[in-house]
Write a protein that holds these residues in place. Structure first.
Motif, PDB file in Angstrom:
ATOM      1  N   UNK A 375      -3.587   5.161  -0.602  1.00  0.00           N
ATOM      2  CA  UNK A 375      -4.292   4.856  -1.833  1.00  0.00           C
ATOM      3  C   UNK A 375      -3.743   5.736  -2.948  1.00  0.00           C
ATOM      4  N   UNK A 376      -4.002   5.337  -4.193  1.00  0.00           N
ATOM      5  CA  UNK A 376      -3.596   6.181  -5.312  1.00  0.00           C
ATOM      6  C   UNK A 376      -4.163   7.582  -5.154  1.00  0.00           C
ATOM      7  N   UNK A 377      -5.379   7.675  -4.650  1.00  0.00           N
ATOM      8  CA  UNK A 377      -6.061   8.953  -4.540  1.00  0.00           C
ATOM      9  C   UNK A 377      -5.489   9.861  -3.460  1.00  0.00           C
ATOM     10  N   UNK A 378      -4.592   9.316  -2.617  1.00  0.00           N
ATOM     11  CA  UNK A 378      -4.014  10.130  -1.539  1.00  0.00           C
ATOM     12  C   UNK A 378      -2.492  10.216  -1.648  1.00  0.00           C
ATOM     13  N   UNK A 379      -1.965   9.983  -2.788  1.00  0.00           N
ATOM     14  CA  UNK A 379      -0.561  10.285  -3.179  1.00  0.00           C
ATOM     15  C   UNK A 379       0.588   9.493  -2.573  1.00  0.00           C
ATOM     16  N   UNK A 380       0.569   8.436  -1.848  1.00  0.00           N
ATOM     17  CA  UNK A 380      -0.566   7.688  -1.371  1.00  0.00           C
ATOM     18  C   UNK A 380      -0.752   7.665   0.150  1.00  0.00           C
ATOM     19  N   UNK A 381       0.275   8.068   0.949  1.00  0.00           N
ATOM     20  CA  UNK A 381       0.291   7.668   2.358  1.00  0.00           C
ATOM     21  C   UNK A 381      -0.669   8.495   3.208  1.00  0.00           C
ATOM     22  N   UNK A 382      -1.488   7.805   3.975  1.00  0.00           N
ATOM     23  CA  UNK A 382      -2.428   8.417   4.919  1.00  0.00           C
ATOM     24  C   UNK A 382      -1.961   8.174   6.352  1.00  0.00           C
ATOM     25  N   UNK A 383      -1.635   6.916   6.651  1.00  0.00           N
ATOM     26  CA  UNK A 383      -1.247   6.526   8.012  1.00  0.00           C
ATOM     27  C   UNK A 383       0.007   5.667   7.979  1.00  0.00           C
ATOM     28  N   UNK A 384       0.715   5.647   9.096  1.00  0.00           N
ATOM     29  CA  UNK A 384       1.878   4.764   9.237  1.00  0.00           C
ATOM     30  C   UNK A 384       2.153   4.527  10.710  1.00  0.00           C
ATOM     31  N   UNK A 385       2.682   3.368  11.007  1.00  0.00           N
ATOM     32  CA  UNK A 385       3.135   3.079  12.362  1.00  0.00           C
ATOM     33  C   UNK A 385       4.412   3.862  12.654  1.00  0.00           C
ATOM     34  N   UNK A 386       4.692   4.054  13.935  1.00  0.00           N
ATOM     35  CA  UNK A 386       5.978   4.627  14.320  1.00  0.00           C
ATOM     36  C   UNK A 386       7.084   3.680  13.877  1.00  0.00           C
ATOM     37  N   UNK A 387       8.203   4.247  13.495  1.00  0.00           N
ATOM     38  CA  UNK A 387       9.294   3.430  12.990  1.00  0.00           C
ATOM     39  C   UNK A 387      10.103   2.773  14.099  1.00  0.00           C
ATOM     40  N   UNK A 388       9.790   3.102  15.356  1.00  0.00           N
ATOM     41  CA  UNK A 388      10.535   2.512  16.464  1.00  0.00           C
ATOM     42  C   UNK A 388       9.773   1.381  17.155  1.00  0.00           C
ATOM     43  N   UNK A 389       8.752   0.831  16.491  1.00  0.00           N
ATOM     44  CA  UNK A 389       8.030  -0.283  17.100  1.00  0.00           C
ATOM     45  C   UNK A 389       8.956  -1.488  17.222  1.00  0.00           C
ATOM     46  N   UNK A 390       8.740  -2.281  18.263  1.00  0.00           N
ATOM     47  CA  UNK A 390       9.541  -3.487  18.466  1.00  0.00           C
ATOM     48  C   UNK A 390       8.935  -4.670  17.724  1.00  0.00           C
ATOM     49  N   UNK A 391       7.607  -4.688  17.645  1.00  0.00           N
ATOM     50  CA  UNK A 391       6.912  -5.806  17.014  1.00  0.00           C
ATOM     51  C   UNK A 391       5.765  -5.289  16.170  1.00  0.00           C
ATOM     52  N   UNK A 392       5.294  -6.131  15.280  1.00  0.00           N
ATOM     53  CA  UNK A 392       4.166  -5.818  14.420  1.00  0.00           C
ATOM     54  C   UNK A 392       2.945  -5.469  15.271  1.00  0.00           C
ATOM     55  N   UNK A 393       2.229  -4.406  14.889  1.00  0.00           N
ATOM     56  CA  UNK A 393       1.132  -3.923  15.724  1.00  0.00           C
ATOM     57  C   UNK A 393      -0.245  -4.409  15.282  1.00  0.00           C
ATOM     58  N   UNK A 394      -0.396  -4.767  14.008  1.00  0.00           N
ATOM     59  CA  UNK A 394      -1.708  -5.159  13.512  1.00  0.00           C
ATOM     60  C   UNK A 394      -2.593  -3.985  13.154  1.00  0.00           C
ATOM     61  N   UNK A 395      -2.056  -2.767  13.294  1.00  0.00           N
ATOM     62  CA  UNK A 395      -2.801  -1.575  12.876  1.00  0.00           C
ATOM     63  C   UNK A 395      -2.011  -0.882  11.767  1.00  0.00           C
ATOM     64  N   UNK A 396      -2.625   0.150  11.162  1.00  0.00           N
ATOM     65  CA  UNK A 396      -1.901   0.928  10.153  1.00  0.00           C
ATOM     66  C   UNK A 396      -1.265   2.168  10.775  1.00  0.00           C
ATOM     67  N   UNK A 397      -1.293   2.237  12.113  1.00  0.00           N
ATOM     68  CA  UNK A 397      -0.607   3.321  12.804  1.00  0.00           C
ATOM     69  C   UNK A 397      -1.425   4.583  12.901  1.00  0.00           C
ATOM     70  N   UNK A 398      -0.754   5.720  12.746  1.00  0.00           N
ATOM     71  CA  UNK A 398      -1.350   7.024  13.004  1.00  0.00           C
ATOM     72  C   UNK A 398      -1.408   7.869  11.726  1.00  0.00           C
TER      73      UNK A 398
END
Length: 576
Positions: A375-398
């Motif tokens: 979000x703008x209020x968090x500069x912005x990144x809070x969570x992200x998936x691992x970059x080595x995923x093979x397929x879309x996970x449907x989550x925002x990661x860790x």
């Protein structure tokens, strides 16, 4: 301003690995926390890049490239000119530009001069522009000539020391004249305007280049940006982002991504989201500066055929975008001719990524979409998936290093993993508060100092975070919660659907009814066909009561679907 300080360590929680289940899913080389001793200023990051990578390309636009050494010279000229005009440390400078070559030089020039950047959406109406310039107290405005007519309309109501007129061709060399000619006379993108006191950007650069800028003692706790929220949930507010907040997020992103970058050091980031948007600003503009990468600036990402042609001629390794952009590109003619073989990742944020879009993108490019969240209020990144995923996970990661998250009930109680509640965040990237809005700041901060995102989420047992929806977008049908993201995701899986938006409208029987607005790929698709498809994939109360087909959906200028605009349209029609 009544700023609320951000912290990265929560005693008894952050230091307890058992309370951070995501850590066991981190790649081995990603630390649990960043080294906060490294958190300096954005000026430090910029000057280090100039020293370490002087001959590397920093920016590419319309086929022309600029090295870090030249970017440094142009930024210093901007800083010198601003100081010569009386800019004082902490003064606000508004930048109203799309992704043109001049943007990075102006951005870093303001910061070097000790100023605070106010990013302004160039497609704002005069009313929106007037509000933001008044609220921020900006003294200077850099604006692309294409949008100068808007500034002219706003001028009677605002006080600016100086307006600087930028052209699309500035800093492009000889090619710039051609770019400007096409913009003005072929595309006729410049509306007539009168700003007799405005200074051409070239003239400001020439004046500023006559002397070195004065050194300014910028500290980590100084304000780097007033980053205004999109206003999609209320009146736009300026998130106060200190140098330390943004630098922390750059370091967090670097810690998360660096293990996957490999040995190569010539990364090219496709920067299609506008740099005035916090996601592109940090993940593209500032992170690339930190690692010495090059930004491939896309001035008009809505021109999909032109965008595809640019990609066909470019060597790209990194990409950022959002669901609607990936969807448009994946369906665009010619995308199959783009070389994605060197791409390390394609990251998505800004709105929920739909599974159908992610699948189509991978089918076309061979690359999964790596979804993140911020979000703008968090500069912005809070969570992200691992970059080595093979397929879309449907989550925002860790949660990123040095970031803690909890899910809370409406009364603020922390809920167990697996239960739905409001996602709350604590970390060094959390803003200092809203500009001159202590009341609004208090609304989004818990008593124990956590930022309330306004998003409904679930923390899964393994530490992954799944966004369910915006709290205010939730539809209540006969006492049952319906989350528009879920319904939209199902609709988007229909092979004849291009995109969809779902809202809740008042209903005398169920309280609210689910209504879907759909853009078709094929006019043969009927509402009955789509409703039957939804019945096969959703519980009965989640199936749209009404389906309306549209040629397009209302979106923000960065491509995020505006559910609020659809609601307002219905309310206005009912009021007539």
């Amino acid at each position: 301003m009544n700023a609320t300080p951000s912290t990265s360590v929560l005693a008894g929680t952050m230091d307890d690995p058992a309370s951070r289940p995501w850590l066991k899913s981190y790649p081995p080389s990603v630390p649990a926390d960043i080294d906060e001793a490294q958190i300096g200023t954005l000026n430090d990051i910029f000057r280090k890049a100039l020293a370490d990578y002087p001959n590397r390309p920093a920016v590419e636009s319309f086929g022309a490239r600029m090295t870090y050494a030249r970017l440094g010279r142009e930024a210093e000229a901007v800083a010198s000119w601003l100081q010569g005009q009386g800019l004082n440390k902490g003064d606000r400078v508004a930048i109203m530009l799309p992704n043109v070559m001049a943007f990075p030089a102006i951005l870093f020039g303001v910061l070097l001069a000790g100023g605070t950047v106010v990013n302004v959406n160039p497609l704002y109406t005069p009313r929106e522009l007037t509000y933001q310039l008044k609220d921020s107290g900006a003294r200077f405005l850099f604006v692309l000539e294409n949008f100068a007519a808007t500034v002219e309309e706003s001028l009677p109501e605002i006080e600016l020391d100086q307006v600087v007129l930028v052209t699309p061709g500035d800093l492009l060399g000889l090619k710039g004249a051609i770019v400007n000619l096409v913009s003005r006379h072929v595309k006729k993108a410049v509306k007539p305007f009168r700003l007799p006191r405005a200074v051409p950007f070239k003239a400001a650069l020439a004046e500023g280049a006559k002397r070195r800028p004065q050194a300014v003692a910028v500290a980590p706790d100084d304000i780097a940006f007033l980053q205004y929220t999109g206003g999609t949930t209320g009146v736009a507010k300026g998130a106060v982002l200190l140098h330390r907040n943004v630098v922390a997020n750059v370091l967090q992103c670097e810690a998360w991504m660096l293990p996957f970058f490999g040995e190569r050091q010539d990364h090219v980031m496709v920067t299609a989201l506008p740099l005035y948007h916090i996601f592109a600003l940090t993940v593209c503009g500032l992170l690339m500066t930190r690692i010495g990468g090059c930004q491939l600036l896309i001035a008009n990402p809505r021109d999909i055929p032109g965008f595809v042609k640019t990609l066909q001629k470019s060597r790209i390794t990194l990409m950022s975008g959002l669901n609607t952009l990936y969807n448009a590109l994946a369906h665009a003619p010619g995308i199959e001719k783009v070389d994605f073989s060197q791409m390390v990742f394609a990251v998505s944020g800004g709105m929920a990524t739909q599974e159908a879009v992610a699948k189509k993108w991978k089918d076309v490019t061979g690359q999964p979409i790596v979804e993140g969240y911020g979000l703008s209020e968090t500069s912005p990144v809070v969570c992200a998936n691992r970059l080595d995923i093979e397929d879309f996970t449907g989550t925002i990661g860790y949660p990123l290093p040095s970031t803690d998250v909890t899910v809370r009930s409406s009364d603020g109680a922390i809920l167990p993993y697996g239960e739905r509640g409001e996602l709350c965040v604590k970390g060094p990237q959390v803003m200092a508060g809203y500009w001159q809005r202590p009341d609004e700041t208090a609304k989004v901060m818990t008593q124990d100092g956590w930022f309330r995102t306004g998003d409904v989420a679930v923390i899964l047992p393994g530490g992954e975070v799944k966004i369910v929806d915006r709290m205010k977008d939730m539809v209540l049908v006969s006492g049952f919660n319906v989350y528009p993201n879920e319904v939209e995701d199902v609709i988007a899986k229909h092979p004849l659907v291009m995109e969809a938006a779902v809202i809740g409208l008042p209903d005398e029987h169920s309280g609210e009814a689910v209504v879907a607005y759909v853009v078709r790929k094929d006019p043969a698709l009927t509402a009955d066909d789509l409703r039957q498809f939804c019945r096969e994939n959703l519980t009965g109360y989640k199936v749209p009561r009404r389906i309306e087909f549209r040629e397009s959906l209302p979106k923000t200028n960065v491509g995020k679907v505006l559910r609020r605009a659809l609601k307002e349209e219905v309310e206005q029609a009912q009021a007539r």
